[in-house]
Motif scaffolding. Sequence first.
Motif, PDB file in Angstrom:
ATOM      1  N   TYR A 172       0.821  -1.210   0.000  1.00 26.01           N
ATOM      2  CA  TYR A 172       0.000   0.000   0.000  1.00 26.01           C
ATOM      3  C   TYR A 172       0.857   1.261   0.000  1.00 26.01           C
ATOM      4  O   TYR A 172       0.408   2.324  -0.455  1.00 26.01           O
ATOM      5  N   GLU A 173       2.076   1.190   0.490  1.00 24.65           N
ATOM      6  CA  GLU A 173       2.941   2.365   0.531  1.00 24.65           C
ATOM      7  C   GLU A 173       3.178   2.933  -0.870  1.00 24.65           C
ATOM      8  O   GLU A 173       3.143   4.155  -1.075  1.00 24.65           O
ATOM      9  N   GLU A 174       3.419   2.069  -1.837  1.00 22.75           N
ATOM     10  CA  GLU A 174       3.657   2.562  -3.203  1.00 22.75           C
ATOM     11  C   GLU A 174       2.388   3.151  -3.804  1.00 22.75           C
ATOM     12  O   GLU A 174       2.454   4.116  -4.574  1.00 22.75           O
ATOM     13  N   GLN A 175       1.239   2.601  -3.443  1.00 20.22           N
ATOM     14  CA  GLN A 175      -0.017   3.184  -3.910  1.00 20.22           C
ATOM     15  C   GLN A 175      -0.174   4.610  -3.384  1.00 20.22           C
ATOM     16  O   GLN A 175      -0.618   5.513  -4.123  1.00 20.22           O
ATOM     17  N   CYS A 176       0.200   4.815  -2.131  1.00 23.43           N
ATOM     18  CA  CYS A 176       0.103   6.162  -1.566  1.00 23.43           C
ATOM     19  C   CYS A 176       1.043   7.131  -2.281  1.00 23.43           C
ATOM     20  O   CYS A 176       0.688   8.300  -2.537  1.00 23.43           O
ATOM     21  N   GLN A 177       2.227   6.654  -2.635  1.00 23.44           N
ATOM     22  CA  GLN A 177       3.166   7.508  -3.362  1.00 23.44           C
ATOM     23  C   GLN A 177       2.616   7.900  -4.725  1.00 23.44           C
ATOM     24  O   GLN A 177       2.748   9.053  -5.157  1.00 23.44           O
ATOM     25  N   LYS A 178       2.011   6.971  -5.409  1.00 23.11           N
ATOM     26  CA  LYS A 178       1.417   7.293  -6.720  1.00 23.11           C
ATOM     27  C   LYS A 178       0.263   8.276  -6.577  1.00 23.11           C
ATOM     28  O   LYS A 178       0.106   9.186  -7.408  1.00 23.11           O
ATOM     29  N   LEU A 179      -0.537   8.122  -5.548  1.00 21.56           N
ATOM     30  CA  LEU A 179      -1.643   9.056  -5.333  1.00 21.56           C
ATOM     31  C   LEU A 179      -1.131  10.457  -5.027  1.00 21.56           C
ATOM     32  O   LEU A 179      -1.700  11.462  -5.485  1.00 21.56           O
ATOM     33  N   ASP A 180      -0.042  10.533  -4.253  1.00 20.86           N
ATOM     34  CA  ASP A 180       0.546  11.843  -3.966  1.00 20.86           C
ATOM     35  C   ASP A 180       1.047  12.501  -5.245  1.00 20.86           C
ATOM     36  O   ASP A 180       0.881  13.724  -5.434  1.00 20.86           O
ATOM     37  N   ASN A 181       1.647  11.725  -6.124  1.00 21.28           N
ATOM     38  CA  ASN A 181       2.135  12.276  -7.396  1.00 21.28           C
ATOM     39  C   ASN A 181       0.990  12.742  -8.289  1.00 21.28           C
ATOM     40  O   ASN A 181       1.187  13.612  -9.153  1.00 21.28           O
ATOM     41  N   MET A 182      -0.165  12.197  -8.082  1.00 18.95           N
ATOM     42  CA  MET A 182      -1.352  12.593  -8.857  1.00 18.95           C
ATOM     43  C   MET A 182      -2.146  13.668  -8.139  1.00 18.95           C
ATOM     44  O   MET A 182      -3.254  14.009  -8.569  1.00 18.95           O
ATOM     45  N   ALA A 183      -1.591  14.205  -7.054  1.00 21.42           N
ATOM     46  CA  ALA A 183      -2.256  15.250  -6.266  1.00 21.42           C
ATOM     47  C   ALA A 183      -3.573  14.764  -5.683  1.00 21.42           C
ATOM     48  O   ALA A 183      -4.548  15.516  -5.574  1.00 21.42           O
ATOM     49  N   ILE A 184      -3.599  13.508  -5.309  1.00 24.14           N
ATOM     50  CA  ILE A 184      -4.776  12.909  -4.671  1.00 24.14           C
ATOM     51  C   ILE A 184      -4.371  12.494  -3.266  1.00 24.14           C
ATOM     52  O   ILE A 184      -3.366  11.797  -3.076  1.00 24.14           O
ATOM     53  N   GLU A 185      -5.136  12.903  -2.294  1.00 26.32           N
ATOM     54  CA  GLU A 185      -4.804  12.565  -0.911  1.00 26.32           C
ATOM     55  C   GLU A 185      -5.141  11.102  -0.645  1.00 26.32           C
ATOM     56  O   GLU A 185      -6.297  10.698  -0.782  1.00 26.32           O
ATOM     57  N   PRO A 186      -4.171  10.300  -0.280  1.00 29.26           N
ATOM     58  CA  PRO A 186      -4.451   8.878  -0.046  1.00 29.26           C
ATOM     59  C   PRO A 186      -5.132   8.648   1.299  1.00 29.26           C
ATOM     60  O   PRO A 186      -4.994   9.441   2.237  1.00 29.26           O
ATOM     61  N   LEU A 187      -5.838   7.568   1.364  1.00 33.39           N
ATOM     62  CA  LEU A 187      -6.477   7.166   2.614  1.00 33.39           C
ATOM     63  C   LEU A 187      -5.411   6.592   3.536  1.00 33.39           C
ATOM     64  O   LEU A 187      -4.567   5.801   3.102  1.00 33.39           O
ATOM     65  N   PRO A 188      -5.385   6.985   4.813  1.00 36.71           N
ATOM     66  CA  PRO A 188      -4.403   6.409   5.731  1.00 36.71           C
ATOM     67  C   PRO A 188      -4.500   4.881   5.754  1.00 36.71           C
ATOM     68  O   PRO A 188      -5.583   4.309   5.581  1.00 36.71           O
ATOM     69  N   PHE A 189      -3.358   4.234   5.982  1.00 40.95           N
ATOM     70  CA  PHE A 189      -3.330   2.776   5.928  1.00 40.95           C
ATOM     71  C   PHE A 189      -4.272   2.161   6.948  1.00 40.95           C
ATOM     72  O   PHE A 189      -4.923   1.145   6.671  1.00 40.95           O
ATOM     73  N   GLU A 190      -4.367   2.757   8.145  1.00 41.45           N
ATOM     74  CA  GLU A 190      -5.236   2.183   9.169  1.00 41.45           C
ATOM     75  C   GLU A 190      -6.689   2.158   8.703  1.00 41.45           C
ATOM     76  O   GLU A 190      -7.403   1.164   8.912  1.00 41.45           O
TER      77      GLU A 190
END
Length: 578
Positions: free
Chosen positions: A422-440
């Motif tokens: 999930y960490e890499e998914q969050c990085q991709k979302l950040d690059n797309m200017a989309i706030e990722p959902l916290p892992f918890e």
Amino acid sequence: MPAGKVLQPVLKMKVDELFLCWLSQPATQLVLKDCLRTIKNEEKTEIANGDSGNSENERFTTKNSNSKQSILGDIRIPLMSFNPPHLSTALPVATSTSPRSASNTRGIRRSSGTRAVMIIKRGMLLHKLYSLILSMFYREGFASSKRKKYVSKSSLTMDELPSRVKTVRISFSPCACECPLYWKGPLFYCAGGERTGYVSVHKFVAMWRKILQTCYDDAAKFVHLLMNPGCNYLVPEDFIPFLQDVVNSHPGLSFLKEASEFHSRYITTVVQRIFYTVNRSWSGKITCNELRKSNFLQNVALLEEEADINQLTEYFSYEHFYVIYCKFWELDTDHDLYIDRKDLARHNDHAISNRMIERIFSGAVTRGRKAQKEGKISYADFVWFLISEEDKKTPTSIEYWFRCMDLDGDGALSMYELEYFYEEQCQKLDNMAIEPLPFEDCLCQMLDLVKPQYEGKITLHDLKKCKLTNVFFDTFFNIEKYLDHEQKDQFSVLRDGEGESQEISDWERYAAEEYDILVAEEAAGDQWNEGYEAELSPVDHQKANVLKYQMEKRPFFEMPSHLADVDLDEYDYEEDFE
């Protein structure tokens, strides 16, 4: 002989012996030769039978009673031959002009011109003679109606009609053995026809008798026909002769005659789809039990009934092969039928995470040493990848992605392993200017979705019970599909997961859509090449030539000569305890 034991006659052996004895009598051969000549000259043959309660009377009326008679020659069983056509440079598109009538399903592939007409007439002639032989044999009391199914039904290949061919041969239809039509290749090869080009009646009867003594259902018979001596399982190479005969003789694949260089690609695709569905143990070896539990033999039987090969979507569809191969060719930039990590990462515009790509090349789901040694996977491995990627609800695809996500191989997905992907998914979302959902928060959603049996880990059994495994997997390694699920209404997602009675699978839907796109692109390119160049200005015409050159360099127009690797290695399988 032990006291009290009664001798039991072996009926089928006696019937075969009597049939061969009757067929070898000079009088029988003279009658058959005369009947053949009569039918050939389009003269009528009448067989008059008495009442069912009285003795039967036979009468043959011919107009050529003084014709010369000769003894019937050697009786042999040939396989339908197939002459390889000239190679084509373009991957052919399956058209709707393929023969669809059921009458053509059993037909031998025919050439054009006068020879085609002669072959059709020959088939009609020989069918009449075959019916005459069986009617005479059974009327004379050499066999009972109970044994008819064990006596080989013959269809004669009479090549004496064209003056340049002088031989007469007899081939046995697999339907006589109560086998589907497309068992004909395995039957022929198992009887030794591959070495000599023909099979004698005695060899065929001996081979089939041996199979009947040891094999008691269709699955056991099919494995025995295809397997190597000393084995009790099937490996990918065992299917190649069987599938080559399907390619050569099925009416739905007639357009492949002029593109023989694609035969091996199609066969490789079908073989991998067979193992993807049937080989539940992931061993690379299909056993009788696995074949018995699958629907593969039912699909083989449907080949005879369905003239449109694309209707058999589980294994044999040419459209599905076309989609898979074109997708692979787009990634295989050097066209060596192998792709590396960078090539696979470009699939679907880099939708798959790099960490998952690494897991695919780690050997968790690949079956060749090349993936570990040289960092490449073959076209056969790509077939498994693409089907698993586009349909994450089937048992094999769930096992595929579970193996990839199970980093430590303990048979369960821990919270650490889920967070790792999930960490890499969050990085991709950040690059797309989309706030990722916290892992918890994401973890809580996934646990509510899967409802694992044991707290703190997700097992393969838990995922197989879940109806939304596609949502679970996409959340952790496919950013594009993850965003699609997030944009959908929650109730529509649940409704899609509960729709078990859906008409087509996710893979079939994807293949149909992609095939339409590929065909439309091909048609647009052909139309542009044919009609629009003359209307362009000189400047536009020069630009058009550059574009045309680029279009002509599309991947599936240039083919390598060597075959795809289908070598599979055995590895352990995580059992699913249900």
